[in-house]
Design a protein around this motif. Structure first.
Motif, mmCIF file in Angstrom:
data_model
loop_
_atom_site.group_PDB
_atom_site.id
_atom_site.type_symbol
_atom_site.label_atom_id
_atom_site.label_comp_id
_atom_site.label_asym_id
_atom_site.label_seq_id
_atom_site.Cartn_x
_atom_site.Cartn_y
_atom_site.Cartn_z
ATOM 1 N N VAL A 88 -1.039 7.719 -0.418
ATOM 2 C CA VAL A 88 -1.594 6.395 -0.130
ATOM 3 C C VAL A 88 -1.116 5.875 1.234
ATOM 4 C CG1 VAL A 88 -1.652 3.973 -0.869
ATOM 5 C CG2 VAL A 88 -1.831 5.804 -2.565
ATOM 6 N N MET A 112 -3.447 6.422 -12.924
ATOM 7 C CA MET A 112 -2.870 6.303 -11.593
ATOM 8 C C MET A 112 -1.745 7.316 -11.449
ATOM 9 S SD MET A 112 -2.321 2.518 -10.167
ATOM 10 C CE MET A 112 -0.691 2.497 -10.908
ATOM 11 N N LEU A 113 -1.791 8.050 -10.345
ATOM 12 C CA LEU A 113 -0.871 9.180 -10.202
ATOM 13 C C LEU A 113 0.266 8.872 -9.219
ATOM 14 C CD1 LEU A 113 -3.582 11.962 -9.964
ATOM 15 C CD2 LEU A 113 -2.059 11.525 -11.898
ATOM 16 N N PHE A 114 1.445 9.348 -9.561
ATOM 17 C CA PHE A 114 2.602 9.206 -8.679
ATOM 18 C C PHE A 114 3.323 10.544 -8.560
ATOM 19 C CE2 PHE A 114 1.868 4.891 -10.066
ATOM 20 C CZ PHE A 114 2.060 4.168 -8.907
ATOM 21 N N SER A 120 0.667 1.580 -14.649
ATOM 22 C CA SER A 120 1.182 0.598 -13.677
ATOM 23 C C SER A 120 2.532 1.052 -13.141
ATOM 24 C CB SER A 120 1.375 -0.758 -14.368
ATOM 25 O OG SER A 120 2.450 -0.658 -15.288
ATOM 26 N N ASN A 121 2.938 0.423 -12.053
ATOM 27 C CA ASN A 121 4.261 0.663 -11.482
ATOM 28 C C ASN A 121 5.350 0.366 -12.506
ATOM 29 O OD1 ASN A 121 2.877 1.155 -9.155
ATOM 30 N ND2 ASN A 121 3.579 -0.678 -8.060
ATOM 31 N N ASP A 122 5.182 -0.727 -13.254
ATOM 32 C CA ASP A 122 6.197 -1.098 -14.240
ATOM 33 C C ASP A 122 6.338 -0.020 -15.310
ATOM 34 O OD1 ASP A 122 7.312 -4.003 -13.836
ATOM 35 O OD2 ASP A 122 5.221 -4.063 -13.225
ATOM 36 N N HIS A 173 8.372 2.836 -13.824
ATOM 37 C CA HIS A 173 9.800 2.536 -13.749
ATOM 38 C C HIS A 173 10.441 2.598 -15.138
ATOM 39 C CE1 HIS A 173 13.426 1.166 -11.866
ATOM 40 N NE2 HIS A 173 13.578 0.270 -12.817
ATOM 41 N N LEU A 209 10.979 6.269 -16.064
ATOM 42 C CA LEU A 209 12.070 6.906 -15.314
ATOM 43 C C LEU A 209 13.425 6.395 -15.803
ATOM 44 C CD1 LEU A 209 10.390 6.826 -11.794
ATOM 45 C CD2 LEU A 209 10.872 8.859 -13.166
ATOM 46 N N VAL A 269 9.699 8.052 -5.120
ATOM 47 C CA VAL A 269 8.336 7.933 -5.651
ATOM 48 C C VAL A 269 7.349 7.809 -4.495
ATOM 49 C CG1 VAL A 269 6.788 6.422 -6.965
ATOM 50 C CG2 VAL A 269 9.115 6.851 -7.787
ATOM 51 N N ALA A 292 3.178 7.122 -3.957
ATOM 52 C CA ALA A 292 1.901 6.806 -4.610
ATOM 53 C C ALA A 292 0.822 7.764 -4.116
ATOM 54 C CB ALA A 292 1.514 5.361 -4.301
ATOM 55 N N VAL A 301 10.574 0.998 -7.572
ATOM 56 C CA VAL A 301 10.340 1.888 -8.722
ATOM 57 C C VAL A 301 11.211 3.149 -8.622
ATOM 58 C CG1 VAL A 301 8.629 3.331 -9.897
ATOM 59 C CG2 VAL A 301 7.999 1.042 -9.108
ATOM 60 N N GLY A 302 11.965 3.413 -9.662
ATOM 61 C CA GLY A 302 12.742 4.637 -9.748
ATOM 62 C C GLY A 302 14.131 4.574 -9.147
ATOM 63 N N MET A 356 -0.433 -5.218 -9.722
ATOM 64 C CA MET A 356 0.559 -4.225 -9.354
ATOM 65 C C MET A 356 0.917 -4.399 -7.887
ATOM 66 S SD MET A 356 0.023 -0.441 -10.792
ATOM 67 C CE MET A 356 -0.973 -0.052 -9.368
ATOM 68 N N PHE A 375 2.821 -3.575 -4.189
ATOM 69 C CA PHE A 375 3.292 -2.521 -3.293
ATOM 70 C C PHE A 375 3.841 -3.150 -2.015
ATOM 71 C CE2 PHE A 375 0.307 -0.298 -5.972
ATOM 72 C CZ PHE A 375 0.951 0.900 -6.216
ATOM 73 N N ASN A 382 -3.661 2.557 -7.137
ATOM 74 C CA ASN A 382 -3.318 3.235 -5.891
ATOM 75 C C ASN A 382 -4.562 3.448 -5.043
ATOM 76 O OD1 ASN A 382 -0.784 3.378 -6.940
ATOM 77 N ND2 ASN A 382 -0.789 5.600 -7.322
ATOM 78 N N ALA A 415 6.345 1.581 -4.027
ATOM 79 C CA ALA A 415 5.897 0.933 -5.268
ATOM 80 C C ALA A 415 6.971 -0.033 -5.758
ATOM 81 C CB ALA A 415 5.606 1.992 -6.321
ATOM 82 N N LEU A 416 6.548 -1.266 -6.065
ATOM 83 C CA LEU A 416 7.471 -2.285 -6.568
ATOM 84 C C LEU A 416 7.215 -2.526 -8.055
ATOM 85 C CD1 LEU A 416 7.167 -4.961 -3.728
ATOM 86 C CD2 LEU A 416 8.946 -3.222 -3.994
ATOM 87 N N CYS A 417 8.241 -3.059 -8.722
ATOM 88 C CA CYS A 417 8.022 -3.501 -10.102
ATOM 89 C C CYS A 417 8.873 -4.736 -10.356
ATOM 90 C CB CYS A 417 8.311 -2.379 -11.105
ATOM 91 S SG CYS A 417 10.006 -1.818 -11.135
#
Lengths: 95, 95, 95, 95, 95, 95, 95, 95, 95, 95
Positions: free
Chosen positions: A47, B1-3, B60-62, B65, B68, B81, B83, I47-48, J1, J3, J61, J83-85
């Motif tokens: 991205v 959504m892929l990470f 989602s991002n949440d 997290h 993980l 991470v 995106a 995240v992470g 979400m 970012f 994303n 990515a934020l959460c």
């Protein structure tokens, strides 16, 4: 045998728009062929960047290099290869 | 959504062998559950390192997290991470 | 298939001298076996460092990982693997 | 005396195709001579990059520099040299 | 043959003061011997750091490694070696 | 007062060959003068690179900057200066 | 002669609180003396870090090293020195 | 409020000599004004580089950005800003 | 005045679980107070990672440092501060 | 979400002034639209740089990539996405 390949494309400003278009079209055709042949297993865009992360399945290092070198954008690519192997925690065979 | 998630595990020397064994077993169980649930799409070991590259599919991002953070080795992980999104040259939907 | 492997060894201070001696002896035995088996093609020390540069010839990424993981000093090694292939300017087959 | 040499070639866009071809041919001839002379012991391509890893055996630092400077692509090379020595675990004399 | 050697010393906190004192004394004796023997041509401290820059003159890479490995502080040193050669603009022979 | 100076020269492609030749000749003359004057104590080439490592002995930081700025290739140099001082283990006064 | 000095302090966990307090008090006394003597011209804290940026005015590199080495926290400091000189656009003499 | 500002100037080769001269003159005039106004407290050249280290005293982040953006060489500058604050060991108010 | 603050928390293994729990609770209370006071404008988890990105609105650099230093986890934090200002393309006043 | 997006703009010298002006105007219009639509939540300039830090709120994303790619300056941007959460210590929902 699986390899993680991160490719960043950096087309210099002296390459004219038509050439970029043409190479881009050829690149997608070549990528499609390699996906259909089962060599190019995964292809994702990062991205926000003109970069992608791929996973290739090949017979040897030489085959991987030949594939990468055959890509139309290859002269403008920064390629970083990481050798992958089966993770003991993966359920299916590493694909 | 892929990470895309790169995880390097670094267990400090003060953690005794039994704890590492126990956490490793729990880690594999948790990883198996997440793979079966379709969240942990890919899991590869990087050759020569106590590190892996994974692809997660989450809402989602949440959620990412939370997943993980739920891993038994999380306190000893260095996680990076990235995106991902669909690549215009990918034949199938990005999976 | 050839791989360039840079290994830096970093033994933490809590490992006692006898263990280091014993592991070092086992390491040399294991290295000798792998050299005789034609897997560990080259092994050089980097001047001034507890580090070496090696070239391995293996059938697959999984075999390389298994070999590296089997080394007695593996838990204390920082390993970086680079996939090699034949150079068009090399006279002999890449060995 | 052995040296590990990593060479990355970066030809600027203003160099025309014919010059690159001609220099490439000269480069391979020069490399072949040096391999036959036993100076250029190993030459591998790094998968995915216009880069190689070599091992040179020379009498002195000055000889190594003279060899590298004599390569037709030298003005476009980024060269990093690492001094090697015999590893106590190597079976044969360091070659 | 000349080598530029940057050494940073990092003594872990578990080494007691007496050992550091004793090793430091041995280090200076060894350094003095090597300077008198004409092997250790230059030795400078980097301002503000427990680090130094040296120039060694040796017969081979193996001799340089043997010298560095013989230094009492060697287990606590981070050593980076750069091969030097004669500069065309230098008036005297490279020393 | 001694300074360690690492200089990497990077001449852009738009500078024509004659200018480079002329500047190179002036550079060597200037370097010779400064060596004879005892300011430029050491000058070594780094093997494989258009770069050198020097040691200057000057009265002040301002003198060092004036000397570096006076070099014909200065506009194309990347210069990194490290202040040196006497090492307690050096036999002779730091030169 | 002016030097820019960036100091990051990193006190290992095995140093007890009383020692840190005592060294901190001695550090401030020493810093006050050096400021009054006109050697330590400027002293600023970097926001959010146990680090500072200072400007020292000294007679020589050796004096600067002696001053830095005399600081009570010196064993726990990471020090990076940059030589400064007069800027042609500065109104007053460089202080 | 004080800020540490490191500026590296990198004028591309396509800017002609007259423009550089003219901008340089304007730059010094602007710098002189800002020094007289008490905004640009310190200005030092880094030895060996077309770079400087400055300390600015401003009312706000926005004022600092407006000042930096107003410099004639701004389009060719790489600027890194570090927020400073009073150091508990500094004798005078932070200036 | 706005500052972007990236905080990475790294609690050493010798800190016992109860202390971490207690400090974590105090940290959240302190963070809540600062958010209610309008000083801590934004607070996001990366995240992470045991890391966060925050935006603070303060009167001065000194106030920001005092706030950061007052956080219970401060001794275990790696803090990087970036000064922000109004972007010409932002619709609302920079908040 | 949410970012976190750091964007550095680097316009090559061959792009003429009028194009930059025109693209800049379009960029601000696009940014205004995205802010009004609630997608581009925050937009700050980094002091001293042609760079900004933004926070985007998007559904996926893919949406974020589509937004970034739609920016007129995109071909000249270096974009890094984090990515934020929700942070457990944040009072309000993460916005």
């Amino acid at each position: 045998m699986l390899f993680h390949v991160r490719i960043e494309v950096n087309i210099p400003s002296h390459v004219d728009h038509e050439t970029v278009e043409r190479l881009g079209k050829l690149e997608h055709e070549r990528a499609a062929d390699l996906q259909r042949a089962g060599k190019w297993k995964h292809l994702w865009r990062i991205v926000g960047r003109f970069a992608n992360i791929s996973v290739f399945e090949v017979e040897s290092n030489d085959e991987l290099h030949a594939i990468l070198e055959s890509l139309p954008f290859y002269p403008y690519m920064n390629v970083v290869v990481v050798a992958l192997c089966r993770h003991p925690g993966a359920l299916s065979a590493a694909t």
